[in-house]
Design an enzyme around this catalytic site. Structure first.
Site, PDB file in Angstrom:
ATOM      1  N   LYS A  85     -10.212  -2.918  -6.278  1.00 36.56           N
ATOM      2  CA  LYS A  85     -10.605  -1.473  -6.441  1.00 36.56           C
ATOM      3  C   LYS A  85      -9.438  -0.560  -6.568  1.00 36.56           C
ATOM      4  CE  LYS A  85     -14.276   0.769  -6.685  1.00 36.56           C
ATOM      5  NZ  LYS A  85     -15.097   0.569  -7.636  1.00 36.56           N
ATOM      6  N   LYS A  90      -3.820  -8.135  -9.957  1.00 33.11           N
ATOM      7  CA  LYS A  90      -4.804  -8.673  -9.215  1.00 33.11           C
ATOM      8  C   LYS A  90      -6.100  -8.069  -9.410  1.00 33.11           C
ATOM      9  CE  LYS A  90      -5.972  -9.189  -4.528  1.00 33.11           C
ATOM     10  NZ  LYS A  90      -6.449  -8.128  -3.411  1.00 33.11           N
ATOM     11  N   LYS A 131       0.702  -1.141  -0.115  1.00 28.14           N
ATOM     12  CA  LYS A 131      -0.066  -0.080   0.025  1.00 28.14           C
ATOM     13  C   LYS A 131       0.909   1.338  -0.219  1.00 28.14           C
ATOM     14  CE  LYS A 131      -3.996  -2.070   1.869  1.00 28.14           C
ATOM     15  NZ  LYS A 131      -4.785  -2.588   3.148  1.00 28.14           N
TER      16      LYS A 131
END
Ligand code: TRP
Length: 321
Positions: free
Chosen positions: A192, A189, A110
């Protein structure tokens, strides 16, 4: 067996969510004691828009109910309706080593994607451990990317039990081979945050647009194609049984296959697959009071289990003076 998993309401639910988690959870409710919840505390680590979070939390509840979660047979609830989980997170935080959290792939990914690291994001795995340990879960169905988080939960539980006495059950991740990683329309992958999702309940024209933009290679029509390296094949396969997959593979290997035609077929396949749930979903969306009642009843039931584990943990560490 006690089976538990949660899903983030950080956007509309998509095929990745469905095949990695939702479908398996709905099947598990037949044979197991199921805990299924919407993890809106986790979503707060990245979602900063209150209306967006509210809407997606509500719609995630609706989607699960429409797809067949039975609130009478399972424990179905919203994470933030059980405040005990935040208290357990704090207790567990004090035995969770910094090194363990620093090694989390999900955190590192992230950050690499440019998400501003806040304390919540760093502590995410501790909240997830609390989610699991608070209910004595044994099996945790998740996508491959969450395997490490479940292992961290085991580490934390083990350390707690060895320091303070046996309180927590050690959970195991359940990763199903073929659905471990579901590619999005660009081959990464499906997520969102990559903007590459195909949403379960997208209107037909939006669905068409997404499917038609699945990235394929540039082989000419008269060349044979490679099913094993093709996103379109991987996504289509989710809806096929073994025989269907074999037939599609044969079409790939013979010259003459047009990706555009396969895509048009896939639009219909996806649309028809979710067709039986669409009316129920519309009815639920139109009756928010009912949905809220169902969720509050689910939370009450889950809380009955949560308070017992929390009380044991409080006593084990000495908070019961
Ligand atoms: N971190 C999980 C995900 O993003 C969601 C999650 C939160 C979860 N708490 C959980 C999954 C507990 C399983 C069990 O997919």
């Amino acid at each position: 067996m006690r089976v538990l998993s949660g899903i983030q309401p950080s956007g509309a639910l998509h095929l990745g969510n469905y095949f990695a988690m939702m479908k398996r959870m709905i099947e598990h409710q037949k044979n197991h004691e199921l805990f299924c919840f919407i993890v809106n505390y986790h979503a707060l680590t990245t979602v900063k828009d209150a209306d967006f979070l509210r809407k997606n939390t509500f719609e995630a509840c609706v989607d699960f109910l429409a797809l067949g979660i039975d609130p009478d047979k399972s424990y179905f609830y919203v994470q933030s309706d059980i405040p005990e989980v935040t208290e357990l997170t704090w207790i567990l935080s004090n035995i969770t080593e910094m090194g363990l959290l620093k090694r989390a792939h999900s955190y590192k990914d992230k950050i690499a994607k440019g998400i501003e690291p806040n304390h919540g994001l760093f502590a995410y795995p501790v909240l997830m451990a609390a989610d699991i340990l608070l209910y004595g879960a044994e099996i945790v169905p998740v996508g491959k990317d969450q395997k490490q988080h479940v292992e961290m939960t085991r580490d934390i539980a083990q350390k707690f039990n060895s320091n303070f006495g046996e309180v927590f059950v050690l959970p195991e991740a359940e990763i199903q081979g073929e659905v471990a990683t579901i590619p999005g329309i660009d081959g990464q992958k499906m997520s969102k945050s990559y903007g590459n999702t195909i949403d379960i309940f997208a209107p037909k024209n939006a669905l068409k647009k997404k499917v038609m933009s699945i990235v394929t290679d540039a082989r000419a029509i008269d060349e044979p194609k490679d099913p094993d390296a093709c996103n379109l094949f991987a996504i289509y396969s989710l809806f096929l049984d073994e025989q269907g997959r074999r037939e599609l593979k044969e079409r790939y290997l013979k010259p003459g296959l047009k990706y555009g035609e396969v895509k048009k077929e896939l639009v219909e396949v996806i649309w028809n697959y979710f067709e039986p749930y669409r009316d129920k979903r519309e009815a639920l969306l139109a009756d928010p009071d009912y949905v809220h009642d169902v969720m509050l009843a689910g939370a009450k039931k889950a809380r009955g289990v949560a308070v017992q584990y929390l009380e044991k943990a409080r006593a084990a560490v000495g908070l019961n003076y």
